[in-house]
Design a protein around this motif. Sequence first.
Motif, PDB file in Angstrom:
ATOM      1  N   LEU A 193       0.851  -1.061   0.008  1.00 29.50           N
ATOM      2  CA  LEU A 193       0.163   0.119  -0.089  1.00 29.50           C
ATOM      3  C   LEU A 193       0.658   1.223   0.010  1.00 29.50           C
ATOM      4  O   LEU A 193       0.567   2.374  -0.516  1.00 29.50           O
ATOM      5  N   GLN A 194       1.971   1.467   0.830  1.00 27.23           N
ATOM      6  CA  GLN A 194       3.037   2.463   0.711  1.00 27.23           C
ATOM      7  C   GLN A 194       3.576   2.284  -0.515  1.00 27.23           C
ATOM      8  O   GLN A 194       3.884   3.617  -0.850  1.00 27.23           O
ATOM      9  N   ARG A 195       3.855   1.219  -1.383  1.00 28.74           N
ATOM     10  CA  ARG A 195       4.541   1.398  -2.568  1.00 28.74           C
ATOM     11  C   ARG A 195       3.813   1.918  -3.683  1.00 28.74           C
ATOM     12  O   ARG A 195       4.134   2.811  -4.475  1.00 28.74           O
ATOM     13  N   ILE A 196       2.220   1.713  -3.598  1.00 27.71           N
ATOM     14  CA  ILE A 196       1.307   2.312  -4.175  1.00 27.71           C
ATOM     15  C   ILE A 196       1.236   3.749  -4.291  1.00 27.71           C
ATOM     16  O   ILE A 196       1.285   4.612  -5.277  1.00 27.71           O
ATOM     17  N   LEU A 230      -1.723   9.077   3.597  1.00 23.09           N
ATOM     18  CA  LEU A 230      -0.896  10.059   3.212  1.00 23.09           C
ATOM     19  C   LEU A 230      -1.254  11.355   2.894  1.00 23.09           C
ATOM     20  O   LEU A 230      -1.970  11.470   1.930  1.00 23.09           O
ATOM     21  N   ILE A 231      -0.957  12.338   3.990  1.00 24.02           N
ATOM     22  CA  ILE A 231      -1.407  13.610   3.659  1.00 24.02           C
ATOM     23  C   ILE A 231      -0.093  14.554   3.407  1.00 24.02           C
ATOM     24  O   ILE A 231       0.757  14.624   4.179  1.00 24.02           O
ATOM     25  N   ARG A 232      -0.022  15.401   2.224  1.00 22.71           N
ATOM     26  CA  ARG A 232       1.079  16.143   2.082  1.00 22.71           C
ATOM     27  C   ARG A 232       0.434  17.279   1.479  1.00 22.71           C
ATOM     28  O   ARG A 232       0.362  17.629   0.412  1.00 22.71           O
ATOM     29  N   GLU A 233       0.372  18.357   2.670  1.00 25.05           N
ATOM     30  CA  GLU A 233      -0.092  19.764   2.547  1.00 25.05           C
ATOM     31  C   GLU A 233       0.809  20.449   1.624  1.00 25.05           C
ATOM     32  O   GLU A 233       0.353  21.158   0.889  1.00 25.05           O
ATOM     33  N   ASP A 234       2.269  20.178   1.665  1.00 31.55           N
ATOM     34  CA  ASP A 234       3.121  20.912   0.758  1.00 31.55           C
ATOM     35  C   ASP A 234       2.721  20.500  -0.797  1.00 31.55           C
ATOM     36  O   ASP A 234       3.356  21.417  -1.451  1.00 31.55           O
ATOM     37  N   GLU A 235       2.380  19.478  -0.846  1.00 30.26           N
ATOM     38  CA  GLU A 235       2.259  18.882  -2.390  1.00 30.26           C
ATOM     39  C   GLU A 235       0.807  18.977  -2.567  1.00 30.26           C
ATOM     40  O   GLU A 235       0.222  18.834  -3.731  1.00 30.26           O
ATOM     41  N   GLY A 236      -0.054  19.391  -1.707  1.00 29.79           N
ATOM     42  CA  GLY A 236      -1.598  19.922  -2.151  1.00 29.79           C
ATOM     43  C   GLY A 236      -2.570  18.352  -2.211  1.00 29.79           C
ATOM     44  O   GLY A 236      -3.261  18.564  -2.984  1.00 29.79           O
ATOM     45  N   TYR A 237      -2.039  17.421  -1.592  1.00 30.36           N
ATOM     46  CA  TYR A 237      -3.125  16.238  -1.714  1.00 30.36           C
ATOM     47  C   TYR A 237      -3.077  15.337  -0.478  1.00 30.36           C
ATOM     48  O   TYR A 237      -2.140  15.511   0.486  1.00 30.36           O
ATOM     49  N   ARG A 238      -4.100  14.415  -0.345  1.00 30.21           N
ATOM     50  CA  ARG A 238      -4.000  13.514   0.537  1.00 30.21           C
ATOM     51  C   ARG A 238      -4.513  12.166  -0.003  1.00 30.21           C
ATOM     52  O   ARG A 238      -5.316  12.121  -1.005  1.00 30.21           O
ATOM     53  N   LEU A 239      -4.268  11.098   0.502  1.00 30.79           N
ATOM     54  CA  LEU A 239      -4.315   9.770  -0.190  1.00 30.79           C
ATOM     55  C   LEU A 239      -4.829   8.873   1.009  1.00 30.79           C
ATOM     56  O   LEU A 239      -4.410   8.687   2.178  1.00 30.79           O
ATOM     57  N   ILE A 240      -5.675   7.872   0.566  1.00 30.52           N
ATOM     58  CA  ILE A 240      -5.948   6.783   1.404  1.00 30.52           C
ATOM     59  C   ILE A 240      -6.014   5.525   0.740  1.00 30.52           C
ATOM     60  O   ILE A 240      -6.556   5.362  -0.597  1.00 30.52           O
ATOM     61  N   SER A 241      -5.431   4.468   1.252  1.00 33.20           N
ATOM     62  CA  SER A 241      -5.539   3.227   0.435  1.00 33.20           C
ATOM     63  C   SER A 241      -5.895   1.942   1.396  1.00 33.20           C
ATOM     64  O   SER A 241      -5.736   1.861   2.575  1.00 33.20           O
ATOM     65  N   GLU A 242      -6.334   0.773   0.716  1.00 36.63           N
ATOM     66  CA  GLU A 242      -7.011  -0.139   1.688  1.00 36.63           C
ATOM     67  C   GLU A 242      -7.054  -1.533   0.875  1.00 36.63           C
ATOM     68  O   GLU A 242      -6.906  -1.388  -0.278  1.00 36.63           O
ATOM     69  N   SER A 252      -5.448  -3.956  -4.057  1.00 32.06           N
ATOM     70  CA  SER A 252      -5.147  -2.814  -3.141  1.00 32.06           C
ATOM     71  C   SER A 252      -5.907  -1.653  -3.862  1.00 32.06           C
ATOM     72  O   SER A 252      -5.419  -1.556  -5.056  1.00 32.06           O
ATOM     73  N   ALA A 253      -6.628  -0.744  -3.407  1.00 31.99           N
ATOM     74  CA  ALA A 253      -7.454   0.120  -3.939  1.00 31.99           C
ATOM     75  C   ALA A 253      -6.793   1.367  -3.096  1.00 31.99           C
ATOM     76  O   ALA A 253      -6.632   1.471  -2.203  1.00 31.99           O
ATOM     77  N   PHE A 254      -6.830   2.278  -3.950  1.00 31.25           N
ATOM     78  CA  PHE A 254      -6.308   3.814  -3.515  1.00 31.25           C
ATOM     79  C   PHE A 254      -7.264   4.930  -3.972  1.00 31.25           C
ATOM     80  O   PHE A 254      -7.766   4.837  -5.224  1.00 31.25           O
ATOM     81  N   HIS A 255      -7.086   5.920  -3.405  1.00 28.07           N
ATOM     82  CA  HIS A 255      -7.858   7.271  -3.697  1.00 28.07           C
ATOM     83  C   HIS A 255      -7.059   8.439  -3.306  1.00 28.07           C
ATOM     84  O   HIS A 255      -6.745   8.594  -2.112  1.00 28.07           O
ATOM     85  N   ALA A 256      -6.511   9.254  -4.127  1.00 24.95           N
ATOM     86  CA  ALA A 256      -5.927  10.530  -3.741  1.00 24.95           C
ATOM     87  C   ALA A 256      -6.726  11.594  -4.249  1.00 24.95           C
ATOM     88  O   ALA A 256      -7.472  11.733  -5.473  1.00 24.95           O
ATOM     89  N   GLN A 257      -6.774  12.914  -3.461  1.00 25.70           N
ATOM     90  CA  GLN A 257      -7.561  14.022  -3.936  1.00 25.70           C
ATOM     91  C   GLN A 257      -6.697  15.293  -3.545  1.00 25.70           C
ATOM     92  O   GLN A 257      -6.106  15.251  -2.722  1.00 25.70           O
ATOM     93  N   SER A 258      -6.957  16.133  -4.510  1.00 21.24           N
ATOM     94  CA  SER A 258      -6.364  17.497  -4.108  1.00 21.24           C
ATOM     95  C   SER A 258      -7.134  18.195  -2.779  1.00 21.24           C
ATOM     96  O   SER A 258      -8.342  18.020  -2.805  1.00 21.24           O
ATOM     97  N   LEU A 259      -6.347  19.031  -2.205  1.00 20.56           N
ATOM     98  CA  LEU A 259      -6.715  19.613  -0.947  1.00 20.56           C
ATOM     99  C   LEU A 259      -7.485  20.853  -1.573  1.00 20.56           C
ATOM    100  O   LEU A 259      -8.248  21.258  -0.814  1.00 20.56           O
ATOM    101  N   LYS A 260      -7.171  21.223  -2.790  1.00 24.77           N
ATOM    102  CA  LYS A 260      -8.068  22.373  -3.420  1.00 24.77           C
ATOM    103  C   LYS A 260      -8.856  21.989  -4.339  1.00 24.77           C
ATOM    104  O   LYS A 260      -9.412  22.760  -5.261  1.00 24.77           O
ATOM    105  N   GLN A 261      -9.619  20.671  -4.385  1.00 26.17           N
ATOM    106  CA  GLN A 261     -10.455  19.931  -5.432  1.00 26.17           C
ATOM    107  C   GLN A 261      -9.949  20.195  -6.742  1.00 26.17           C
ATOM    108  O   GLN A 261     -10.983  20.690  -7.606  1.00 26.17           O
ATOM    109  N   GLU A 262      -8.698  20.179  -7.102  1.00 27.62           N
ATOM    110  CA  GLU A 262      -8.299  20.359  -8.492  1.00 27.62           C
ATOM    111  C   GLU A 262      -8.310  19.098  -9.115  1.00 27.62           C
ATOM    112  O   GLU A 262      -8.407  19.148 -10.417  1.00 27.62           O
TER     113      GLU A 262
END
Length: 465
Positions: free
Chosen positions: A93-96, A151-163, A172-182
């Motif tokens: 999951l971290q590798r993804i 994984l939350i990276r405010e400096d890069e403007g996104y957060r990610l969750i995987s399961e 393994s499923a993952f979803h990353a989203q922009s903190l500014k909805q970009e």
Amino acid sequence: MNSEEEFFDAETGLESDDSCEVSFKDALVFDSKQATDGSSMQENGVWEHRKALPAETISRSNFSVWSILKKCIGMELSKIAMPVVFNEPLSFLQRISEYMEHTHLIHKACSLSDAVDRMQVVAAFAVSAVASQWERTGKPFNPLLGETYELIREDEGYRLISEQVSHHPPISAFHAQSLKQEFEFHGSIYPKLKFWGKSVEAEPKGTMTLELLKHKEAYTWTNPLCCVHNIILGKLWIEQYGTVEIVNHSTGDKCILNFKPCGMFGKDLHKVEGFIQDRSKKKRRVIYGKWTECVYSIDPKLYETHKTAEKKTGSDPKKQERSCEAEYDDDLPEVQDTVTVIPGSALLWRITPRPSHSAQMYNFTSFAVTLNELQPGMERLLAPTDCRLRPDIRAMEHGDIDLASAEKERLEEKQRAARRERSKDEEEWSTRWFRMGTNPFTGAEDWQYTGGYFDRKYTDCPNIY
């Protein structure tokens, strides 16, 4: 023990006075203050990411993978027990999450007004997503069913969750989203692996979907095949090969990328070539480079002119392709010429240099080094299923191979016992953060993030550690 472990596994400083080089911002390289064990330290009240692991790479010199794999030639390796010494101290999951190392490319694509310009940057992102695999010959830990990673990276403007949503097959499923909805970037990976005698081939089945929300665009693609050579004897080395087709479902544009096999004499080692075509199948840009170094784009006419000139001078001989199951020497080719920049090319992406001590840290990138760190107070914020809390990975990271092996065996037995209990009670496993649905762009079955993870409500999370 019948373990159900999955064995998963520039021209630097390129310059060209004639090129129309677009210097997109390279990914962040952390420069933090460190304690002597490699952990990060606080400076001016801000906790910075670490730049070293607590212990160096564990030696594998006294272990033989052949004793395990000799009966598995041509087989899929989902049920082969592998000693923990062949792992690296990260979960799959971290590798993804390493797909996100070059998130600046997504931000760049979001900022561009032309669809073809966006496509070529998305293509560079697709290439960069596999770049961290270069020289990474250790296998990540197979996630336990229900395991998660945030994984939350405010400096890069996104957060990610995987399961880890399935154990058989391992998905393994993952979803990353922009903190500014970009943007949103999501997918699921089912790594199928086969042993071919001297090499292991990994097929990362699953679709990547990138949505640029401002432009109302969605791109989908699948990753290339990956092959690790010299599993039994010799220096391990990696190649990626296969065709990757990126589709813009809004405009009909496509980018077809060919990750080239090494070739008999190594001339095509790590090379990527392809082109962007519009809805009418007219070629708009040619993409070329190496997934280990950099990617350029150029006008198709300039590219063809250059190739014609090469053929006239005899500098582009016919090459024989190879694949993982081919019967010949698996040695790493000595010829590894860097990318030759064609005049008029634009630089899309260049790999971030690895730390000077990367070889002593499982060949991790600066980004990968940070993925398993636990900053002060983080434990109370993480879901109890987060990879950072896995005792076997933590023990390996600190160089304690005996404890890592014991903990890995304990967790696997706990997982089997839980499965037996569910079977006895005729219960089905229920995923927590993802549900099987339909990808709205491809129409295929896909795992969809249901939301809610970052509300920090973990009361119903399973006890898997």
